[in-house]
Design a protein around this motif. Structure first.
Motif, PDB file in Angstrom:
ATOM      1  N   THR A 177      -4.233   7.908   5.891  1.00 28.40           N
ATOM      2  CA  THR A 177      -2.946   8.586   6.091  1.00 28.40           C
ATOM      3  C   THR A 177      -3.164  10.060   6.401  1.00 28.40           C
ATOM      4  OG1 THR A 177      -1.871   7.010   4.611  1.00 28.40           O
ATOM      5  CG2 THR A 177      -0.710   9.089   5.030  1.00 28.40           C
ATOM      6  N   THR A 194       2.216  -2.484   4.336  1.00 28.78           N
ATOM      7  CA  THR A 194       3.454  -1.881   4.817  1.00 28.78           C
ATOM      8  C   THR A 194       4.527  -2.946   4.991  1.00 28.78           C
ATOM      9  OG1 THR A 194       2.243  -0.127   5.944  1.00 28.78           O
ATOM     10  CG2 THR A 194       4.462  -0.547   6.727  1.00 28.78           C
ATOM     11  N   ASN A 203      -0.934   1.378   1.257  1.00 29.88           N
ATOM     12  CA  ASN A 203      -1.962   0.793   2.100  1.00 29.88           C
ATOM     13  C   ASN A 203      -1.312   0.235   3.360  1.00 29.88           C
ATOM     14  OD1 ASN A 203      -3.700  -1.339   3.219  1.00 29.88           O
ATOM     15  ND2 ASN A 203      -4.976  -0.963   1.424  1.00 29.88           N
ATOM     16  N   ARG A 204      -1.867   0.564   4.506  1.00 31.28           N
ATOM     17  CA  ARG A 204      -1.281   0.116   5.782  1.00 31.28           C
ATOM     18  C   ARG A 204      -1.118  -1.397   5.857  1.00 31.28           C
ATOM     19  NH1 ARG A 204      -3.714   4.746   7.838  1.00 31.28           N
ATOM     20  NH2 ARG A 204      -2.163   6.002   8.912  1.00 31.28           N
ATOM     21  N   GLU A 231      -4.646  10.471   9.938  1.00 28.69           N
ATOM     22  CA  GLU A 231      -3.662  10.236  10.997  1.00 28.69           C
ATOM     23  C   GLU A 231      -2.859  11.506  11.295  1.00 28.69           C
ATOM     24  OE1 GLU A 231      -0.794   6.582  11.875  1.00 28.69           O
ATOM     25  OE2 GLU A 231      -0.154   7.768  10.145  1.00 28.69           O
TER      26      GLU A 231
END
Length: 160
Positions: A21, A88, A84-85, A24
């Motif tokens: 995160t 999502t 956590n992606r 990014e």
């Protein structure tokens, strides 16, 4: 889903969430190149209470809570949340926010304030509004988004 206070053994799981995160660079005003040690020191610093959301022993989200200011402002808290992606869309941020609101009340905080919600983080803005937060301020062009350029940031607030 269990939300509990973070422990020293959780650092790898927390780092696996916060580092992507931060790298990014689209939602937090942090140096995208900060080291893992610096990121963990920020997220788990002594000025914060840090929590994790876990399922079957896997950390899927994390948040911290701290006084927003010292002295006369310490009755208002501030939080940061990351998920956590891979998790999502499962409602983890909503659960962590609900937990943080309950925890804040139990600690005697009288309000919660998010100081810098990036306007292009539309999912977060909508979620925080659904959780009872109001946009009380706009910081024009305060965040340099890596693809959208300079965008506004919001100050969001909720009395407790």
């Amino acid at each position: 889903m269990r939300i509990r206070r973070a422990e020293a053994g959780d650092t790898a799981g927390i780092a696996a969430i916060i580092l992507p995160t931060i790298r990014e660079g689209t939602t937090y005003a942090l140096d995208a190149d900060m080291s893992e040690a610096a990121a963990l020191a920020y997220w788990m610093g002594p000025d914060k209470e840090t929590f994790v959301a876990e399922e079957d022993g896997v950390i899927l989200g994390t948040y911290f809570i701290r006084p927003n200011q010292a002295g006369g402002g310490k009755h208002v808290c501030n939080c940061g949340y990351m998920t956590n992606r891979a998790a999502t869309g499962r409602g983890i941020a909503r659960l962590m926010c609900a937990h943080s609101l309950e925890h804040a009340r139990s600690r005697g905080y009288r309000a919660m304030q998010f100081n810098f919600v990036v306007s292009t983080n539309e999912r977060a803005v909508k979620l925080w509004q659904a959780m009872g937060f109001t946009i009380v301020g706009r910081l024009p062009l305060a965040f340099h988004h890596p693809t959208a350029g300079d965008v506004d940031a919001f100050v969001m607030h909720q009395p407790l």
